[in-house]
Design a protein around this motif. Sequence first.
Motif, PDB file in Angstrom:
ATOM      1  N   PRO A 178       0.809  -1.215   0.000  1.00  0.00           N
ATOM      2  CA  PRO A 178       0.000   0.000   0.000  1.00  0.00           C
ATOM      3  C   PRO A 178       0.852   1.280   0.000  1.00  0.00           C
ATOM      4  O   PRO A 178       2.009   1.261   0.447  1.00  0.00           O
ATOM      5  CB  PRO A 178      -0.803  -0.108   1.288  1.00  0.00           C
ATOM      6  CG  PRO A 178       0.039  -0.974   2.181  1.00  0.00           C
ATOM      7  CD  PRO A 178       0.709  -1.951   1.274  1.00  0.00           C
ATOM      8  N   ASN A 179       0.232   2.348  -0.461  1.00  0.00           N
ATOM      9  CA  ASN A 179       0.927   3.624  -0.577  1.00  0.00           C
ATOM     10  C   ASN A 179       1.438   4.135   0.770  1.00  0.00           C
ATOM     11  O   ASN A 179       2.400   4.906   0.828  1.00  0.00           O
ATOM     12  CB  ASN A 179      -0.007   4.656  -1.207  1.00  0.00           C
ATOM     13  CG  ASN A 179       0.703   5.950  -1.529  1.00  0.00           C
ATOM     14  OD1 ASN A 179       1.604   5.983  -2.352  1.00  0.00           O
ATOM     15  ND2 ASN A 179       0.300   7.027  -0.853  1.00  0.00           N
ATOM     16  N   TYR A 180       0.812   3.693   1.845  1.00  0.00           N
ATOM     17  CA  TYR A 180       1.212   4.084   3.198  1.00  0.00           C
ATOM     18  C   TYR A 180       2.701   3.835   3.439  1.00  0.00           C
ATOM     19  O   TYR A 180       3.358   4.560   4.185  1.00  0.00           O
ATOM     20  CB  TYR A 180       0.367   3.321   4.220  1.00  0.00           C
ATOM     21  CG  TYR A 180       0.776   3.511   5.657  1.00  0.00           C
ATOM     22  CD1 TYR A 180       0.444   4.675   6.340  1.00  0.00           C
ATOM     23  CD2 TYR A 180       1.479   2.519   6.336  1.00  0.00           C
ATOM     24  CE1 TYR A 180       0.830   4.863   7.669  1.00  0.00           C
ATOM     25  CE2 TYR A 180       1.859   2.679   7.659  1.00  0.00           C
ATOM     26  CZ  TYR A 180       1.531   3.861   8.317  1.00  0.00           C
ATOM     27  OH  TYR A 180       1.907   4.032   9.630  1.00  0.00           O
ATOM     28  N   ASN A 183       7.020   5.854   1.525  1.00  0.00           N
ATOM     29  CA  ASN A 183       8.167   6.609   2.040  1.00  0.00           C
ATOM     30  C   ASN A 183       8.798   5.938   3.259  1.00  0.00           C
ATOM     31  O   ASN A 183       9.635   6.538   3.940  1.00  0.00           O
ATOM     32  CB  ASN A 183       7.737   8.032   2.399  1.00  0.00           C
ATOM     33  CG  ASN A 183       7.255   8.797   1.179  1.00  0.00           C
ATOM     34  OD1 ASN A 183       7.841   8.706   0.114  1.00  0.00           O
ATOM     35  ND2 ASN A 183       6.162   9.550   1.354  1.00  0.00           N
ATOM     36  N   LYS A 184       8.396   4.699   3.536  1.00  0.00           N
ATOM     37  CA  LYS A 184       8.884   4.010   4.724  1.00  0.00           C
ATOM     38  C   LYS A 184       9.733   2.787   4.369  1.00  0.00           C
ATOM     39  O   LYS A 184      10.205   2.092   5.257  1.00  0.00           O
ATOM     40  CB  LYS A 184       7.702   3.569   5.593  1.00  0.00           C
ATOM     41  CG  LYS A 184       6.763   4.703   5.999  1.00  0.00           C
ATOM     42  CD  LYS A 184       5.561   4.171   6.786  1.00  0.00           C
ATOM     43  CE  LYS A 184       4.499   5.241   7.016  1.00  0.00           C
ATOM     44  NZ  LYS A 184       4.975   6.349   7.852  1.00  0.00           N
ATOM     45  N   ASN A 224      -4.106   2.926  10.468  1.00  0.00           N
ATOM     46  CA  ASN A 224      -3.297   3.762   9.579  1.00  0.00           C
ATOM     47  C   ASN A 224      -3.575   3.476   8.107  1.00  0.00           C
ATOM     48  O   ASN A 224      -3.631   4.395   7.278  1.00  0.00           O
ATOM     49  CB  ASN A 224      -1.805   3.564   9.869  1.00  0.00           C
ATOM     50  CG  ASN A 224      -1.362   4.225  11.156  1.00  0.00           C
ATOM     51  OD1 ASN A 224      -1.986   5.186  11.611  1.00  0.00           O
ATOM     52  ND2 ASN A 224      -0.305   3.716  11.757  1.00  0.00           N
ATOM     53  N   LEU A 225      -3.745   2.205   7.782  1.00  0.00           N
ATOM     54  CA  LEU A 225      -4.025   1.848   6.390  1.00  0.00           C
ATOM     55  C   LEU A 225      -5.381   2.383   5.942  1.00  0.00           C
ATOM     56  O   LEU A 225      -5.531   2.873   4.812  1.00  0.00           O
ATOM     57  CB  LEU A 225      -3.972   0.321   6.217  1.00  0.00           C
ATOM     58  CG  LEU A 225      -2.599  -0.332   6.356  1.00  0.00           C
ATOM     59  CD1 LEU A 225      -2.720  -1.850   6.232  1.00  0.00           C
ATOM     60  CD2 LEU A 225      -1.623   0.201   5.320  1.00  0.00           C
ATOM     61  N   TRP A 226      -6.371   2.307   6.830  1.00  0.00           N
ATOM     62  CA  TRP A 226      -7.697   2.832   6.493  1.00  0.00           C
ATOM     63  C   TRP A 226      -7.666   4.348   6.372  1.00  0.00           C
ATOM     64  O   TRP A 226      -8.234   4.922   5.436  1.00  0.00           O
ATOM     65  CB  TRP A 226      -8.723   2.411   7.551  1.00  0.00           C
ATOM     66  CG  TRP A 226      -9.495   1.186   7.154  1.00  0.00           C
ATOM     67  CD1 TRP A 226      -9.312  -0.083   7.605  1.00  0.00           C
ATOM     68  CD2 TRP A 226     -10.558   1.130   6.207  1.00  0.00           C
ATOM     69  NE1 TRP A 226     -10.203  -0.940   7.008  1.00  0.00           N
ATOM     70  CE2 TRP A 226     -10.982  -0.225   6.147  1.00  0.00           C
ATOM     71  CE3 TRP A 226     -11.203   2.071   5.410  1.00  0.00           C
ATOM     72  CZ2 TRP A 226     -12.022  -0.648   5.321  1.00  0.00           C
ATOM     73  CZ3 TRP A 226     -12.237   1.643   4.578  1.00  0.00           C
ATOM     74  CH2 TRP A 226     -12.635   0.307   4.531  1.00  0.00           C
ATOM     75  N   ASN A 227      -7.019   4.999   7.298  1.00  0.00           N
ATOM     76  CA  ASN A 227      -6.985   6.467   7.265  1.00  0.00           C
ATOM     77  C   ASN A 227      -6.084   7.008   6.157  1.00  0.00           C
ATOM     78  O   ASN A 227      -6.186   8.185   5.798  1.00  0.00           O
ATOM     79  CB  ASN A 227      -6.567   7.020   8.622  1.00  0.00           C
ATOM     80  CG  ASN A 227      -7.730   7.038   9.605  1.00  0.00           C
ATOM     81  OD1 ASN A 227      -8.759   7.659   9.346  1.00  0.00           O
ATOM     82  ND2 ASN A 227      -7.580   6.327  10.715  1.00  0.00           N
ATOM     83  N   ASP A 228      -5.251   6.144   5.597  1.00  0.00           N
ATOM     84  CA  ASP A 228      -4.467   6.550   4.439  1.00  0.00           C
ATOM     85  C   ASP A 228      -5.360   6.695   3.202  1.00  0.00           C
ATOM     86  O   ASP A 228      -5.076   7.505   2.321  1.00  0.00           O
ATOM     87  CB  ASP A 228      -3.366   5.518   4.178  1.00  0.00           C
ATOM     88  CG  ASP A 228      -2.424   5.940   3.068  1.00  0.00           C
ATOM     89  OD1 ASP A 228      -1.839   7.032   3.177  1.00  0.00           O
ATOM     90  OD2 ASP A 228      -2.282   5.186   2.088  1.00  0.00           O
ATOM     91  N   ILE A 229      -6.434   5.893   3.147  1.00  0.00           N
ATOM     92  CA  ILE A 229      -7.339   5.971   1.994  1.00  0.00           C
ATOM     93  C   ILE A 229      -8.617   6.759   2.308  1.00  0.00           C
ATOM     94  O   ILE A 229      -9.262   7.281   1.403  1.00  0.00           O
ATOM     95  CB  ILE A 229      -7.703   4.559   1.472  1.00  0.00           C
ATOM     96  CG1 ILE A 229      -8.266   3.662   2.584  1.00  0.00           C
ATOM     97  CG2 ILE A 229      -6.489   3.896   0.840  1.00  0.00           C
ATOM     98  CD1 ILE A 229      -8.695   2.289   2.114  1.00  0.00           C
ATOM     99  N   PRO A 231      -8.987   9.579   5.037  1.00  0.00           N
ATOM    100  CA  PRO A 231      -8.407  10.340   6.158  1.00  0.00           C
ATOM    101  C   PRO A 231      -9.452  10.806   7.181  1.00  0.00           C
ATOM    102  O   PRO A 231     -10.512  11.318   6.819  1.00  0.00           O
ATOM    103  CB  PRO A 231      -7.760  11.546   5.455  1.00  0.00           C
ATOM    104  CG  PRO A 231      -7.500  11.077   4.063  1.00  0.00           C
ATOM    105  CD  PRO A 231      -8.621  10.150   3.731  1.00  0.00           C
TER     106      PRO A 231
END
Length: 421
Positions: A178-180, A183-184, A224-229, A231
């Motif tokens: 996932p896009n989350y 940058n990690k 975090n994964l849900w709030n990435d898609i 917010p």
Amino acid sequence: MLKRVLVVLFVTVYFTSCKTVKLSRNIDQKLATSFFDNQFTGIYIYDVAADKVLYNYNADKYFTPASNTKIFTLFTGLEMLPDSIPAFKYAVNKDTLTIQATGDPTFLHPFFKDSTALKLAKKYKKVHLIANNISDKRYGPGWAWEDFDSYFSPEVSAFPMYGNVVFVQNQDSIKVAPNYFANKLEITDKSYGRKELSNSFYFGKNRKRETEIPMIINDSLLLNLWNDILPNKVSLLHKSALKPSTIAYSIPKDSLFKRMMEVSDNFLAEQILVLASSTLSDTLGAAKARNFMLENQLKDLQQKPRWVDGSGLSRYNLFTPISFVEVLTKIHNKIPEKRLFQFFPVGGKTGTLKNWFSGNPKPYIHAKSGTLGNNYNLSGYLITNSGKTLIFSYMNNHYMHSNSEVKKKMQAVFEELRDNY
């Protein structure tokens, strides 16, 4: 007239019996070599139309099945799941959507890319997610701990996302899903992997192969994964006064089963049992589905298996060749061959059998392989040149030969059946 019919019948039975005896003798000769001295082998071959056992060698003995276990998982899914996968249960209260997990593995999965939950959630101001309703641990009993970052060992969870893996591609540039985690992800000189106890991933800068690395699934990551898609829209609940009871459905179940069987996907296999348990209880647990099947559809098995997971990753599993043939026969009796054979890898053509057991000139093996270190098994359907369907299980445990040497010995038996029965 009657006398002539009886003569014809006698001659037919006589020659069929002679053919079976010769076939059995030829297989015996193939097994009577030093190659098989230091391994454990079991074979069971059944003519489904004639209701006749053609060959039995150690077939009532227990073997480590590896991914042959997925045949039992397939039967469970066929028996317990509706035509489309139950994606989740939900309830609506004004501007709030409450979702309860069912174990559906297809949500935003790299292969299926299902977005049923996302499409519905976008319509509401607030989304409450219940995903703690599972009794299973993240790994199955007896799984190897050192496989924690191997592609074939994603964690089991109530509400999977993205197949519970980080998917990395490196062609013109590195892409992460996932896009989350975009940058990690640490780019290194190493191959790829993850720290054992944290979602810290790394990927080799020169690696070109598409790579899946399992995540550690916990409440924090899920949120975090849900709030990435979506917010600031989603929150996790442990309990809800509102009972979700309406079922939303995702993909056709046959699509899920085909993928699980063809590439031997362990994650999908484990989640299919979790999904099946959702039809019995709001509290998810693969053991519920296994026990239900053993007490009902599988209660007449000649040898009750030790069945501990859905994928066959565990060496605790113990099954007999007879049990596999019995289950394959149950499936064959319920489903037309055209639909049935689509679930299984085809010898010389698809999936895990693409490079083995090819036909001449057409495919003749539709079967599920099972591979662990020093173990290789194959169970499924064999179509003879005369058009007969044979159901078989050929299991090899604890050998020190190479897998390819074992497969060559198996192929000799399969070709004997194909050409001479």
